[in-house]
Design a protein around this motif. Structure first.
Motif, PDB file in Angstrom:
ATOM      1  N   TYR A  74       0.824  -1.213   0.000  1.00  0.00           N
ATOM      2  CA  TYR A  74       0.000   0.000   0.000  1.00  0.00           C
ATOM      3  C   TYR A  74       0.854   1.258   0.000  1.00  0.00           C
ATOM      4  CZ  TYR A  74      -4.481  -2.371   0.675  1.00  0.00           C
ATOM      5  OH  TYR A  74      -5.609  -3.124   0.488  1.00  0.00           O
ATOM      6  N   THR A  75       1.990   1.216   0.695  1.00  0.00           N
ATOM      7  CA  THR A  75       2.878   2.385   0.732  1.00  0.00           C
ATOM      8  C   THR A  75       3.459   2.667  -0.642  1.00  0.00           C
ATOM      9  OG1 THR A  75       3.462   1.908   3.039  1.00  0.00           O
ATOM     10  CG2 THR A  75       4.941   3.358   1.795  1.00  0.00           C
ATOM     11  N   SER A 124       0.774   3.990  -2.922  1.00  0.00           N
ATOM     12  CA  SER A 124       0.461   5.375  -2.567  1.00  0.00           C
ATOM     13  C   SER A 124       1.520   6.335  -3.100  1.00  0.00           C
ATOM     14  CB  SER A 124       0.343   5.517  -1.042  1.00  0.00           C
ATOM     15  OG  SER A 124      -0.669   4.683  -0.526  1.00  0.00           O
ATOM     16  N   VAL A 176       0.911   6.776  -6.812  1.00  0.00           N
ATOM     17  CA  VAL A 176      -0.271   7.613  -7.045  1.00  0.00           C
ATOM     18  C   VAL A 176       0.036   9.077  -6.736  1.00  0.00           C
ATOM     19  CG1 VAL A 176      -2.624   8.097  -6.288  1.00  0.00           C
ATOM     20  CG2 VAL A 176      -1.887   5.735  -6.647  1.00  0.00           C
ATOM     21  N   ILE A 177       0.766   9.327  -5.656  1.00  0.00           N
ATOM     22  CA  ILE A 177       1.118  10.704  -5.296  1.00  0.00           C
ATOM     23  C   ILE A 177       2.004  11.333  -6.365  1.00  0.00           C
ATOM     24  CG2 ILE A 177       2.439  12.105  -3.660  1.00  0.00           C
ATOM     25  CD1 ILE A 177       1.472  10.191  -1.452  1.00  0.00           C
TER      26      ILE A 177
END
Length: 296
Positions: free
Chosen positions: A15-16, A19, A22-23
């Motif tokens: 998930y990190t 993320s 995506v960021i």
């Protein structure tokens, strides 16, 4: 460390990483849109590009990009669809099909500049098409075909075998089963491949510099005769696209507002790609529900 703890650590790590990706993506898109959207206007979209003075637009570049996209898909989609159906449904697992798949993988990994030089030598020089829309579309077909074929093949192979068996059990021929059952079921995956290919086509610059050209001819949008040199439908005219225009403005442009034009054109390119993706998704979902009687 027990299995549950390891699972939590792995999940958190995944998930990190997602993320972070995506960021970064939203950061890049946000920076381009924030910098370019304020400079978009009807005048910018409906005016010709300027070579020396400020205040030019991207009317012709926008149309050329859309025209090249449509023309390339018209050429490459039937070929890729036929090749995907053959590889997924008819081809036997032997050295010949292995050679085809290896060739597709090699072609899909070629740098776009190499495809552009190949298109220049073959279509512009050897075939005598010159710097033209048709040269660019044919070069982009070579650039687009391997990826599109692989995506279509995977989409067709992803259809459950039970659906094929059901069609054959009803007395349908193999081709009618493929056409009436397999292809509609594979439509979402095929559509994804088309959207990915369209994004690559629309944002391509290197291959078009050597084939479609870096400048445009005088275009008359009221002239519907495709054989006329000034017609917007003429495939033999040179055509500068949005991506090529961005490159040209940043490297060779001498207009006073080059930074503004570049930022606005970049934002426009991203917006058009997003709108195309959303429109294609909506159309694909509508066709999928209509062809398969699915409720969602």
């Amino acid at each position: 460390m027990n299995a549950k703890t390891r699972n939590k650590i792995a999940t958190t790590g995944i998930y990190t990483l997602v993320s972070i990706v995506v960021i970064i993506l939203f950061g890049i898109l946000g920076n381009i849109l924030v910098s370019g959207v304020p400079h978009l206007s009807w005048h910018f979209l409906s005016s010709e590009a300027s070579s020396y003075q400020a205040g030019g637009g991207v009317r012709d570049q926008l149309f050329n990009s859309l025209y090249l996209l449509v023309l390339t898909l018209i050429i490459s989609l039937p070929i890729a669809l036929g090749a995907g159906i053959y590889l997924a449904e008819y081809a036997k697992d032997n050295w010949f099909t292995s050679l085809i798949r290896t060739t597709i993988e090699i072609l899909s990994s070629l740098p776009s500049i190499v495809v552009g030089l190949f298109g220049y030598l073959l279509f512009v020089v050897q075939f005598g098409f010159g710097f033209s829309i048709i040269s660019g579309a044919l070069a982009l077909t070579f650039f687009n075909l391997p990826t599109l074929t692989s995506n279509i093949e995977q989409a067709i192979e992803g259809v459950p075998e039970a659906q094929r068996d059901a069609g054959l059990a009803l007395g349908l021929s193999n081709w009618k089963t493929i056409r009436g059952i397999v292809l509609p079921a594979a439509l979402p995956g095929i559509l994804t491949g088309i959207i990915l290919s369209a994004g690559r086509i629309f944002g391509e610059a290197a291959a078009l510099i050597y084939t479609a050209g870096q400048s445009g001819s005088t275009i008359d949008y009221s002239n519907w005769n495709p054989l006329s040199p000034t017609s917007f439908l003429n495939v033999m005219r040179p055509a500068e696209t949005l991506a090529v225009h961005i490159w040209k403005v940043n490297t060779e442009g001498i207009i006073p507002d080059a930074t503004i034009v570049s930022a606005a054109t970049s934002a426009l390119l991203i917006i058009v790609v997003i709108l195309f993706n959303l429109g294609a998704r909506a159309l694909g979902n509508h066709l999928y529900r209509k062809l398969t009687a699915a409720k969602s």
